[in-house]
Design a protein around this motif. Structure first.
Motif, PDB file in Angstrom:
ATOM      1  N   GLU A 226     -11.936   2.491  -0.822  1.00 52.48           N
ATOM      2  CA  GLU A 226     -10.834   2.080   0.060  1.00 52.48           C
ATOM      3  C   GLU A 226     -11.281   1.121   1.156  1.00 52.48           C
ATOM      4  O   GLU A 226     -10.592   0.171   1.484  1.00 52.48           O
ATOM      5  CB  GLU A 226     -10.174   3.328   0.662  1.00 52.48           C
TER       6      GLU A 226
ATOM      7  N   GLY B 198      -2.318   5.121  -0.622  1.00 50.88           N
ATOM      8  CA  GLY B 198      -3.662   4.687  -0.958  1.00 50.88           C
ATOM      9  C   GLY B 198      -3.753   3.771  -2.168  1.00 50.88           C
ATOM     10  O   GLY B 198      -4.794   3.150  -2.390  1.00 50.88           O
ATOM     11  N   ASP B 199      -2.708   3.668  -2.949  1.00 50.63           N
ATOM     12  CA  ASP B 199      -2.707   2.737  -4.084  1.00 50.63           C
ATOM     13  C   ASP B 199      -2.103   1.413  -3.653  1.00 50.63           C
ATOM     14  O   ASP B 199      -1.171   1.388  -2.860  1.00 50.63           O
ATOM     15  CB  ASP B 199      -1.849   3.282  -5.241  1.00 50.63           C
ATOM     16  N   LEU B 200      -2.624   0.328  -4.208  1.00 52.33           N
ATOM     17  CA  LEU B 200      -2.040  -0.984  -3.909  1.00 52.33           C
ATOM     18  C   LEU B 200      -1.121  -1.341  -5.064  1.00 52.33           C
ATOM     19  O   LEU B 200      -1.585  -1.679  -6.149  1.00 52.33           O
ATOM     20  CB  LEU B 200      -3.152  -2.028  -3.731  1.00 52.33           C
ATOM     21  N   LEU B 201       0.175  -1.243  -4.844  1.00 50.47           N
ATOM     22  CA  LEU B 201       1.155  -1.520  -5.893  1.00 50.47           C
ATOM     23  C   LEU B 201       1.406  -3.016  -5.934  1.00 50.47           C
ATOM     24  O   LEU B 201       1.830  -3.605  -4.954  1.00 50.47           O
ATOM     25  CB  LEU B 201       2.462  -0.773  -5.612  1.00 50.47           C
ATOM     26  N   GLU B 202       1.137  -3.622  -7.102  1.00 55.48           N
ATOM     27  CA  GLU B 202       1.273  -5.071  -7.184  1.00 55.48           C
ATOM     28  C   GLU B 202       2.309  -5.524  -8.191  1.00 55.48           C
ATOM     29  O   GLU B 202       2.702  -6.694  -8.186  1.00 55.48           O
ATOM     30  CB  GLU B 202      -0.089  -5.700  -7.531  1.00 55.48           C
ATOM     31  N   ARG B 203       2.708  -4.637  -9.108  1.00 59.48           N
ATOM     32  CA  ARG B 203       3.685  -5.076 -10.101  1.00 59.48           C
ATOM     33  C   ARG B 203       4.474  -3.874 -10.591  1.00 59.48           C
ATOM     34  O   ARG B 203       4.021  -2.729 -10.443  1.00 59.48           O
ATOM     35  CB  ARG B 203       2.992  -5.763 -11.252  1.00 59.48           C
TER      36      ARG B 203
ATOM     37  N   LYS C  16      -7.708  -7.198   2.762  1.00 59.71           N
ATOM     38  CA  LYS C  16      -8.944  -6.513   3.139  1.00 59.71           C
ATOM     39  C   LYS C  16     -10.144  -7.249   2.562  1.00 59.71           C
ATOM     40  O   LYS C  16     -11.236  -7.260   3.143  1.00 59.71           O
ATOM     41  CB  LYS C  16      -8.910  -5.086   2.629  1.00 59.71           C
TER      42      LYS C  16
ATOM     43  N   ARG D 285     -10.727  -3.044  -6.233  1.00 58.12           N
ATOM     44  CA  ARG D 285      -9.306  -2.753  -6.117  1.00 58.12           C
ATOM     45  C   ARG D 285      -8.491  -3.728  -6.989  1.00 58.12           C
ATOM     46  O   ARG D 285      -7.636  -3.313  -7.759  1.00 58.12           O
ATOM     47  CB  ARG D 285      -8.897  -2.878  -4.658  1.00 58.12           C
TER      48      ARG D 285
ATOM     49  N   LEU E  38       0.851  -1.181   0.000  1.00 59.35           N
ATOM     50  CA  LEU E  38       0.000   0.000   0.000  1.00 59.35           C
ATOM     51  C   LEU E  38       0.893   1.241   0.000  1.00 59.35           C
ATOM     52  O   LEU E  38       1.803   1.362   0.818  1.00 59.35           O
ATOM     53  CB  LEU E  38      -0.878  -0.023   1.252  1.00 59.35           C
TER      54      LEU E  38
ATOM     55  N   ASN F 175      -6.330  -3.021 -10.682  1.00 57.68           N
ATOM     56  CA  ASN F 175      -4.906  -3.306 -10.861  1.00 57.68           C
ATOM     57  C   ASN F 175      -4.640  -4.274 -12.009  1.00 57.68           C
ATOM     58  O   ASN F 175      -3.568  -4.239 -12.608  1.00 57.68           O
ATOM     59  CB  ASN F 175      -4.319  -3.898  -9.573  1.00 57.68           C
TER      60      ASN F 175
ATOM     61  N   LEU G  87     -14.442  -4.243  -2.215  1.00 60.73           N
ATOM     62  CA  LEU G  87     -13.501  -3.109  -2.181  1.00 60.73           C
ATOM     63  C   LEU G  87     -13.626  -2.282  -3.459  1.00 60.73           C
ATOM     64  O   LEU G  87     -12.719  -2.239  -4.280  1.00 60.73           O
ATOM     65  CB  LEU G  87     -12.065  -3.630  -2.019  1.00 60.73           C
TER      66      LEU G  87
END
Lengths: 590, 311
Positions: B192, A299-304, A557, B230, A296, B234, B189
């Protein structure tokens, strides 16, 4: 008569040096023992991380090989334990990491707990070598500072700067490698600094490199820094000739690292023996292509990838206690100025520049401060720059560049000394007859400013314990501020430990628990150490569970929300939190 | 040109910022300590809430800051919505918002106050407060998301029509399709901290997911909220398109780009006002890989439920 006087003087010096050395050794041991004792006392509330679960399992498997070795030897079969099948049976698990620390975990558990009964909990026994490395890293920061001729006070401050940082102190508890590799890296660079010009020292450097590589792969590039340092600061006699480029004689330590290092590395790791090249190749390939885990970030979920270049710098800026952070920045600037002046002078004809600072870094008779500054700065810069690459994995909070911080602590102690000396000189100049403390000694200034750095750090460390990975500094507004901004609140699955008594009390018999980021091996250890009822079994997601203990952030989450949806409940029964920021929601299914 | 600095200046440059940082840190640590409500504070506020005129049919609890979950332990008996983007979300379903506000929730509270009236303080305990904000009368006419179990759901292509009539939790699964090809009401989600919406993963290219509510009461507008979760934001590979039809007539074509944005569209249905007609929502995409998608849908009378509307 004069010969006798000379002998008396030399003996006095010898005695003084021995006393000073003994005092240093005593202080280093005191630091070591103090840190280990503190870690043992604060470890009891710290839950198990995901990786620890794997290493607990690996350590037991590895210990099994030593049991087999003992058994084979007892039967007169010297080579039995070295059969590929026997090696693979024990050592193939978790072969993505070398085994020095895992073997230490294994021997600590197998000998100190199982055989001698020195520990009550299996987990503490496994973790103990990690704590020893925490103590060792602290002692090494002190020792390195003293090797650079910094005062005892400044060196002590350097060590305290290191251990007081909340995330550093937290990592020191674990049966993992991140602090151990800091200690190994420190020792390697110290060995290089002190011993590179002698044959014996060069051998030590080679051995140190092999052992450091046996801890974790972070140090594999360190020899390149030594080469770069030598080329920039020491090498003389590069000549372009008709036939090509003449390179001056290379230091022996380069050869010892190149030869002894791999020998030690291979010897320490039985898994490699059946097929060294192939298995080492696999190991290196694994880390060059490491998978990514979500993080995280504002606020962004960085995955790659690509990941932000600023990641290690911003994370350091919001997690390192503010005065230490500032001191790191000031020290880096000072060291950079000193290094730049030295390199510039060397580039322009080789005339040695005057020392820039009043307090030298090291012994200027042996080596200019600028050369030492270059050496330390190279070891500071690389961990940050590596993680700053957009393709580098950024999971793990701040641990992947932790091994830069001890060198920053050493530079910080030097900077404090320089600032204090400047202050003392200025104070003394105000009145030539001044006898005040500040005019005659820089120790009070070093102590005072050092205290202003470490006291807030220790305070924050105590406040966040045992959730050190949720430690953020005043820049973000601590843990709550970090949650507002959208930073990762925690990771690694260690958080539910505090909720285990409640789970034991309220879970129905033979309950299934959905454990979020906490994995099966951690669950097994909780049960084994009597922290979780043995009839509570772990299951996957919340659908089939009776208890849900999940981390409501990042990629977990979803599990928290799934608990609400699937169970048709409107909220948790308990929340494990750090200053109000939720780390785990605990829900019981009626 | 060399710069000469005197000892005092060098000492100040090296030590001054560190000293300042240390003092700021100490002050910050000392001041921060009182910001965390105790469990008893939430219990006290929940007891105060019991004495209000909270109506679970038309009022909702919100916790600010939105990431705070501890109050839910004491407030579990009250229906709640997440505090994400409160000032931007339409509140047709809500008459009064009861806000549990703790330190760090002031920013979100200020945003709420720019949309609706100033809040009324009901109770305070420790650093936490219970406030009430009226958003006006509840104006939702037909809550289609809440009536998902009455919808007809199918996957349509040029070759076949696959019924999605297998009861699954709060909605439907589709015959012969994997678990993700379902239409169910869940907390997801899409913001947030999640909202209760309808999971509706679009089917593969060439197919479309159709949901029809046969008898829908219509009024001024049809509110469509939709977007990726979410995970979808992505990993999804293509935008999702939605078509809305009323009584067989297409009234809106919408697109949601791959982004973490549960956006709102208000479709003008005044020409259908007062009538009861079928409403069909169609969802499709050219590439449904990891298209974790959701929507919310209802008809409503106009209300000043978001910024800019006249009251």
């Amino acid at each position: 008569m004069s010969a006798l006087l000379w002998l008396r003087e030399v003996t006095r010096e010898e005695i003084a040096w021995t006393k000073a050395r003994k005092a240093d050794i005593g202080l280093a041991i005191a630091l070591f023992v103090g840190v280990v004792a503190a870690l043992l006392s604060s470890e009891t509330t710290l839950g198990f991380t995901r990786d620890e679960g794997y290493y607990f399992k690996a350590a037991e498997l590895y210990f099994g090989w030593f049991e087999d070795l003992w058994r084979f030897l007892g039967q007169g079969d010297v080579l039995g334990a070295f059969d590929t099948k026997v090696i693979d049976k024990h050592w193939s698990y978790n072969h993505e990491h070398p085994v020095l620390m895992k073997t230490a975990f294994a021997l600590s558990w197998g000998l100190l707990k199982e055989w001698l009964g020195l520990f009550d909990l299996n987990s503490t026994a496994f973790r103990f070598p990690g704590m020893l490395m925490g103590g060792l890293s602290t002692a090494l920061v002190f020792a390195f500072s003293r090797a650079l001729k910094l005062s005892k006070t400044a060196s002590l401050v350097a060590a305290l700067l290191w251990v007081s940082m909340p995330r550093v102190y937290w990592h020191m508890h674990l049966a993992c490698f991140d602090i151990a590799v800091c200690a190994a890296h420190l020792w390697l660079v110290l060995a290089y600094y002190k011993g590179r010009r002698t044959t014996r020292g060069a051998i030590v450097v080679g051995l140190a490199f092999g052992l450091a590589a046996a801890v974790k792969h972070n140090v594999l590039v360190t020899p390149a820094f030594f080469v770069l340092h030598w080329a920039l600061c020491e090498a003389r006699g590069f000549l372009r000739e008709k036939s090509g480029l003449r390179i001056p004689a290379l230091p022996l330590s380069f050869f010892s690292m190149a030869i002894l290092g791999p020998i030690v590395f291979v010897l320490h790791w039985p898994y490699l023996w059946p097929d060294i090249l192939k298995r080492v190749g696999w190991y290196l390939g694994f880390h060059l292509n490491h998978e990514h885990y979500p993080i995280l970030w504002f606020g962004d979920l960085l995955e790659r990838p690509p990941f932000p270049v600023s990641f290690p710098f911003v994370m350091s800026a919001v997690t390192i206690p503010l005065p230490i952070l500032i001191l790191f920045g000031v020290s880096t600037a000072l060291a950079s100025v000193v290094a730049a002046r030295f390199l510039f002078a060397r580039l322009n004809g080789g005339a040695r520049a005057a020392e820039t600072t009043l307090v030298p870094l090291g012994d200027p008779q042996q080596e200019p401060s600028g050369s030492v500054a270059v050496l330390l700065l190279l070891n500071v810069a690389f961990p940050f720059l590596l993680i700053a690459l957009p393709s580098s994995p950024i999971f793990g909070g701040t641990k992947h560049w932790l091994n830069a911080l001890p060198f920053l602590c050493i530079l910080s102690a030097w900077t404090l000394s320089e600032g204090a000396e400047r202050f003392r000189r200025w104070w003394a100049s105000r009145s030539p007859k001044a006898e005040a403390l500040w005019a005659t000694s820089r120790t009070p200034s070093v102590l005072l400013v050092g205290a202003l750095c470490v006291v807030p750090a220790f305070w924050l460390s105590a406040r966040v314990h045992p959730y050190g990975l949720g430690a953020y500094n005043v820049v973000t507004g601590f843990a709550r501020g970090a949650a507002n901004v959208g930073f990762q609140r925690t990771f690694w699955g260690h958080e539910p430990r505090k909720a285990l008594p409640l789970i034991n009390e309220r879970a129905k018999p033979n309950a299934r628990i959905s454990f979020g980021d906490t994995n099966r091996d951690d669950h097994k250890m909780y049960v084994r150490d009597g922290l979780l009822r043995k009839d509570i079994h772990i299951t996957g997601g919340p659908s089939r569970a009776h208890v849900s203990a999940v981390q409501p952030q990042g990629e977990f989450k979803d599990q928290w929300l799934k608990t609400l949806t699937d169970w048709e409940v409107n909220g948790p029964d308990h929340v494990v939190h750090l200053e109000g920021v939720p780390l785990v929601t605990v829900t019981f299914r009626e | 040109m060399s710069v000469r600095l005197d000892d005092r200046t060098v000492a100040a440059l090296l030590l001054g910022p560190v000293v300042l940082g240390g003092l700021i840190s100490l002050v910050g640590l000392a001041l921060e300590g009182g910001d965390v409500p105790a469990d008893e504070d939430y219990v006290a506020l929940a007891a105060a809430m019991d004495k209000t005129s909270f109506d679970p049919a038309q009022d909702r609890l919100v916790i600010l800051p939105a990431w705070s979950l501890r109050p839910l332990v004491a407030f579990k008996r009250f229906p709640w919505i997440s505090g994400d983007d409160l000032a931007q979300r339409p509140m047709h379903r809500v008459r009064d918002l009861y806000l549990v506000v703790e330190p760090d929730g002031e920013g979100a509270l200020d945003a709420v106050q720019t949309v609706w009236a100033a809040p009324e303080t009901i109770a305070a305990s420790g650093p936490a407060r219970l406030l009430k904000v009226s958003t006006g009368a509840r104006t939702v006419v037909d809550d289609l998301a809440a009536r998902l179990d009455q919808a007809q759901v199918q996957i349509v292509s040029s070759k076949e029509t696959v019924p999605c009539d297998q009861r699954r939790g709060t909605g439907f699964g589709c015959k012969g399709r994997k678990g993700w090809q379902r239409v169910t009401r869940e907390r997801l989600l899409v913001s947030e901290n999640g909202q209760e919406v309808i999971w509706a993963h679009p089917p593969p290219k060439g197919e479309r997911l159709e949901l029809t509510w046969p008898a829908t009461r219509l009024d001024d507008e049809l509110v469509v909220r939709a977007g990726f979760t979410r995970t979808g934001s992505n990993w999804a590979k293509a935008p999702v398109r939605l078509r809305v039809a009323v009584g067989g007539e297409e009234v809106a074509t919408l697109e949601r780009p791959v982004a973490f944005d549960f956006a709102v569209d208000r479709v003008d249905t005044r020409r259908f006002k007062g009538r009861t007609l079928p409403v069909t929502l169609t969802i499709h995409t050219r590439d449904n890989g990891k298209a974790h998608f959701a929507f919310d849908l209802y008809t409503a009378a106009a209300k000043s439920a978001w910024p800019g509307d006249a009251s």
